[in-house]
Motif scaffolding. Structure first.
Motif, PDB file in Angstrom:
ATOM      1  N   GLY A 376       0.818  -1.195   0.000  1.00 20.51           N
ATOM      2  CA  GLY A 376       0.000   0.000   0.000  1.00 20.51           C
ATOM      3  C   GLY A 376       0.850   1.241   0.000  1.00 20.51           C
ATOM      4  N   GLY A 377       0.311   2.281  -0.643  1.00 23.04           N
ATOM      5  CA  GLY A 377       0.991   3.561  -0.675  1.00 23.04           C
ATOM      6  C   GLY A 377       2.283   3.565  -1.464  1.00 23.04           C
ATOM      7  N   LEU A 378       2.434   2.577  -2.379  1.00 23.66           N
ATOM      8  CA  LEU A 378       3.683   2.518  -3.124  1.00 23.66           C
ATOM      9  C   LEU A 378       3.671   3.480  -4.316  1.00 23.66           C
ATOM     10  CD1 LEU A 378       4.346  -1.321  -3.178  1.00 23.66           C
ATOM     11  CD2 LEU A 378       5.485   0.386  -1.801  1.00 23.66           C
ATOM     12  N   ALA A 379       2.529   4.063  -4.632  1.00 22.68           N
ATOM     13  CA  ALA A 379       2.407   4.861  -5.849  1.00 22.68           C
ATOM     14  C   ALA A 379       3.418   5.992  -5.880  1.00 22.68           C
ATOM     15  CB  ALA A 379       0.992   5.424  -5.952  1.00 22.68           C
ATOM     16  N   ARG A 380       3.613   6.689  -4.748  1.00 23.90           N
ATOM     17  CA  ARG A 380       4.506   7.838  -4.725  1.00 23.90           C
ATOM     18  C   ARG A 380       5.967   7.413  -4.803  1.00 23.90           C
ATOM     19  NH1 ARG A 380       5.149  11.322  -0.613  1.00 23.90           N
ATOM     20  NH2 ARG A 380       4.130   9.911   0.827  1.00 23.90           N
ATOM     21  N   THR A 385       7.363   1.409 -11.579  1.00 25.42           N
ATOM     22  CA  THR A 385       6.632   0.172 -11.350  1.00 25.42           C
ATOM     23  C   THR A 385       5.138   0.412 -11.449  1.00 25.42           C
ATOM     24  OG1 THR A 385       8.379  -0.354  -9.797  1.00 25.42           O
ATOM     25  CG2 THR A 385       6.475  -1.785  -9.789  1.00 25.42           C
ATOM     26  N   LEU A 386       4.689   1.560 -10.904  1.00 22.47           N
ATOM     27  CA  LEU A 386       3.265   1.876 -10.960  1.00 22.47           C
ATOM     28  C   LEU A 386       2.781   1.953 -12.404  1.00 22.47           C
ATOM     29  CD1 LEU A 386       0.583   3.001  -9.725  1.00 22.47           C
ATOM     30  CD2 LEU A 386       1.554   5.251 -10.091  1.00 22.47           C
ATOM     31  N   GLN A 442      -4.158  -3.191  -8.144  1.00 22.16           N
ATOM     32  CA  GLN A 442      -3.714  -1.801  -8.253  1.00 22.16           C
ATOM     33  C   GLN A 442      -4.019  -1.036  -6.966  1.00 22.16           C
ATOM     34  OE1 GLN A 442      -2.188  -0.005 -10.750  1.00 22.16           O
ATOM     35  NE2 GLN A 442      -1.758  -1.947 -11.738  1.00 22.16           N
ATOM     36  N   ARG A 443      -5.246  -1.224  -6.468  1.00 23.48           N
ATOM     37  CA  ARG A 443      -5.666  -0.452  -5.321  1.00 23.48           C
ATOM     38  C   ARG A 443      -4.850  -0.828  -4.080  1.00 23.48           C
ATOM     39  NH1 ARG A 443      -9.295  -1.195  -1.343  1.00 23.48           N
ATOM     40  NH2 ARG A 443     -10.029   0.696  -0.322  1.00 23.48           N
ATOM     41  N   PHE A 444      -4.739  -2.118  -3.815  1.00 21.06           N
ATOM     42  CA  PHE A 444      -4.086  -2.527  -2.573  1.00 21.06           C
ATOM     43  C   PHE A 444      -2.591  -2.295  -2.627  1.00 21.06           C
ATOM     44  CE2 PHE A 444      -8.043  -4.579  -1.671  1.00 21.06           C
ATOM     45  CZ  PHE A 444      -8.130  -4.460  -0.294  1.00 21.06           C
ATOM     46  N   ALA A 445      -1.983  -2.476  -3.805  1.00 18.88           N
ATOM     47  CA  ALA A 445      -0.538  -2.345  -3.848  1.00 18.88           C
ATOM     48  C   ALA A 445      -0.116  -0.889  -3.850  1.00 18.88           C
ATOM     49  CB  ALA A 445       0.004  -3.042  -5.090  1.00 18.88           C
TER      50      ALA A 445
END
Lengths: 510, 145, 112
Positions: A376-380, A385-386, A442-445
């Motif tokens: 979670g919260g890896l987007a930033r 990878t995102l 997508q959401r959880f990762a």
């Protein structure tokens, strides 16, 4: 073109595989450089050969010319279908090996890893090039035995258990294949696929052959992890190191499973309607049950592994519909559409599933977990990878303009035109469920608020390069929908399957 | 790994040389009589395995032997591949080409490259079986430690 | 024909063993039984009643030789079976090291 070029697909990786343990222990970094460079060479070579045009090249090992029209040498055959598979294998091979340069530094004994990868690639290249049943079996065993070892590479509890399961089922499958080959030899007294196809030309509705074909469906069905035989796949593919998961899911189940099945069923045996229906039913079952099993998974790599079953189901369904139409003597253009959709989905699946496994590896590398609840919260923190995993997720769920959309569309259109309405509905449903489970990923990762802010950082350059390239390919492969480009790359491969008996004529030069 | 009693040790020392020579005979005469590289290599490996089982060996020594045997294995495979590839380079462009003169059938030096393949396959099989054996013994040692 | 049916029965015995045994090593043994049943069948396929060994020699015509190709196939398949069994046993020993047992029911980390 010089026929001896095609043998290099087997001997170059073999040379590398046995050079690495000798030189690699003296020279640091030798194994990484050698493996990536030979994989790049093979990729360039296979693309070059595919662009050469739709000719069939045969190569007789040992230079044993046919005696009185009877082939006695071991044949290697490069036709457009083999060329298509070679491109997939070497593309994914290069990407995974390049990715592994950074990824595998955490493991010990890198020499062994690269040796096994080279052996696996040599085996798969051999399988798709082989024109001889027993030789095919030998190459198949080379590739699967190295994959057994690669699955257990982490030597933890789960890896070993997965590898043991995989090996027992894999050995059972190999033995069934050998049994089938023995039966065919008993009947025809030859092992050359083209020769057998000539000898079996008039054998329709033969109980013996139906038995052999069922044995072969079981054997290769286990290798391809189609639904009643899928038990090993989620364990094995999720336990392997990520670049290897990408290769196992991306190419191994295609090269040693589905490819061999379609080669034997289209080009060697006479097409039979009831067996074609069995084939399609297995595909449809895999398509729907695989995705249903996938949706409840929380382990990221297990989720991807279950989706492999489902996506291979699409491939088999597409090709199976073509098989039914051809066997019934139906419309050839619809059959070509269905088979083309299946093969198109095959390369697409290799690209996006390979990419997804590489993404999963990147997440594991950076965040240290495979459990989606803990991510979670890896987007930033991981923008590359995102974005690459977003394009792969959209491709696998069939969103335009990514490649998965077009191949699924072709399969569904072919199903409607061929009046397989149930299959069309199933394909649409499986597509929707796939979308749901990838939204979850997508959401959880990436977006979910974790309990504590992750400390993950973006992965090294070599890993990013592979992911970005594959993500671009997810877009670029959509171009295969344009007829002119199809003509070069996909159409010849489809034609080798449509013109079932042409294979023997071209190989034996009758 | 502990060794066995004195009688076994002496007998193994007497026998293993004979087994080794017999293995070498089978491997080199592969093109004339039944047998060949695989059977001969298995016998040669048997000679070494007999010695290790009878005399016993320490963990460190086993590790070193395994490294050695796997290096020999790789080298032997490379040699066999090289032999096959020379056919590709020798003008005929054929892999596995038999490019040496065939000689008179029945003589030891005949059959072109086939005896050479047999020799290298013999070495490779012997080394491979040794590696497998040593790997299994090493695991057993690790468990019992 | 009887011999083929017998070797097929042997194959079924092996399959039964693979499916019902609970011990890692016994599963490997069952796989070996399957392997050997297929090797037997392959060797029998090439067999001619009263045939000669397929070695080129004076006074033996090729028509009376047994088919050498299945024999070559069996030899190759034996080598492959050796590799498979070695891999399986290595993994089994490693599993024993981790779990302290060969019992398949107690080796169950992976589910679902």
């Amino acid at each position: 073109m010089e026929p001896s070029v095609i043998i290099s697909f087997v001997i170059i990786p073999l040379f590398a595989a046995f050079l690495i343990p000798l030189v690699g222990r003296l020279v640091g970094g030798f194994q990484r450089i050698l493996t990536s460079s030979i994989m790049l060479l093979l990729l360039v070579l296979s693309v070059f050969i595919t662009l050469q045009g739709p000719e069939t090249i045969t190569y007789m090992a040992g230079g044993w010319e046919p005696v009185g029209g009877v082939p006695i040498a071991i044949y290697l055959v490069l036709d457009p279908l083999s060329g298509f598979l070679l491109t997939i294998i070497n593309l994914l091979g290069f990407m995974s090996v390049f990715y592994a340069i950074s990824y595998m530094r955490r493991y010990t004994s890198e020499n062994l890893f690269y040796t096994l990868v080279c052996l696996m690639v040599a085996g798969m290249n051999g399988v798709v090039l082989s024109g001889d049943l027993f030789n095919l079996y030998v190459f198949l065993e080379i590739s699967v035995i190295s994959s057994y070892a690669l699955v257990a590479f982490g030597v933890g509890k789960t890896e070993l258990e997965a590898s043991y399961k995989y090996q027992v089922l894999g050995a059972l499958a190999s033995l069934l294949v050998l049994f089938g080959i023995a039966m065919i030899y008993w009947r025809t007294k030859t092992l050359n696929i083209a020769d057998i196809s000539v000898l079996l030309q008039h054998a329709r509705h033969d109980t013996f052959l139906v038995f052999v074909q069922l044995i072969l469906i079981t054997g290769f069905g286990i290798k391809a992890a189609l639904i009643p035989f899928h038990a090993w796949l989620p364990d094995a593919h999720s336990s392997a190191p990520s670049p290897i998961s990408a290769m196992l899911s991306g190419v191994l189940i295609k090269a040693v499973g589905v490819y061999v099945l379609i080669r034997l069923f289209f080009n060697m045996f006479q097409l039979d309607t009831s067996l074609a229906i069995v084939f399609t039913a297995i595909g449809a079952l895999s398509m729907i049950i695989g995705v249903v099993l996938a949706i409840g998974q929380w382990d990221l790599k297990r989720l991807l592994a279950y989706h492999s079953i489902s996506q291979m189901g699409y491939v088999v369904t597409g090709i199976g519909m073509g098989m039914i139409l051809l066997a019934r003597g139906g419309d050839k253009s619809i059959a070509a559409l269905a088979i083309g959709g299946g093969l198109f989905h095959m390369i697409n699946h290799a690209v996006f599933k390979g990419l997804l496994f590489l993404n999963a590896g990147a997440i594991e590398y950076a965040a240290g977990t495979r459990d989606m609840k803990k991510m979670g919260g890896l987007a930033r923190h991981m923008p590359v990878t995102l974005s690459s995993s977003f394009s792969a997720s959209m491709a696998i769920s069939g969103m335009p303009p990514f490649n998965g959309f077009f191949s699924k569309l072709i399969i569904i259109v072919a199903a409607i035109q061929g009046e397989f309405y149930l299959l069309a509905v199933l394909a649409v449903i499986a597509g929707i469920v796939t979308l749901a489970s990838f939204m979850k990923f997508q959401r959880f990762a990436f977006y979910n608020k974790p309990e504590k802010e992750p400390t993950a950082r973006e992965v090294p350059l070599a890993m990013r390069f592979s992911m970005v390239t594959l993500a671009l390919l997810c877009l670029l492969l959509s171009l295969l929908i344009i007829p002119d480009i199809r003509q070069i790359f996909l159409e010849p491969a489809v034609n080798t399957l449509i013109e079932t008996t042409e294979y023997a004529t071209k190989v034996l030069k009758l | 790994m502990k060794g066995m009693s004195l009688i076994v040790k002496k007998m193994a020392q007497l026998m293993s040389g004979l087994i080794f020579v017999y293995g070498a005979y089978i491997a080199t005469h592969g093109h004339l009589t039944p047998g060949g590289g695989f059977a001969g290599g298995a016998l040669i490996a048997g000679a070494f395995i007999l010695m290790i089982l009878a005399n016993g060996s320490g963990y460190v020594r086993l590790k070193r032997q395994e490294e050695g045997s796997s290096a020999v294995e790789s080298a032997a495979v490379l040699m066999a591949l090289l032999l096959a590839t020379i056919g590709l380079a020798a003008g005929t462009m054929v892999f596995f080409n038999n490019y040496l003169p065939p000689g008179i059938p029945g003589r030891l030096i005949s059959g072109g490259v086939i005896p050479l393949y047999n020799v290298f396959i013999g070495i490779e099989v012997a080394a491979a079986l040794m590696t497998i054996f040593l790997a299994l013994v090493i695991y057993k040692e690790e468990i019992s430690k | 024909m009887t011999v083929f049916i017998l070797s097929f029965l042997m194959l079924l015995v092996g399959v039964h063993g693979v499916l019902t045994r609970r011990n890692l090593i016994k599963v490997v043994i069952s796989l070996t039984i399957i392997e050997f049943s297929i090797f037997l069948m392959l060797a029998l396929i090439g067999f001619i009643s009263g045939g000669e060994a397929p070695i080129l020699d004076a006074g033996i015509s090729a028509g009376r030789m047994v088919d050498p190709l299945p024999q070559a196939m069996v030899l190759t398949a034996i080598v492959i079976a050796l590799a498979t069994n070695a891999m399986l046993l290595t993994i089994a020993i490693r599993l024993y090291k981790k779990y302290g047992t060969f019992d398949i029911r107690r080796i169950n980390e992976l589910k679902g």
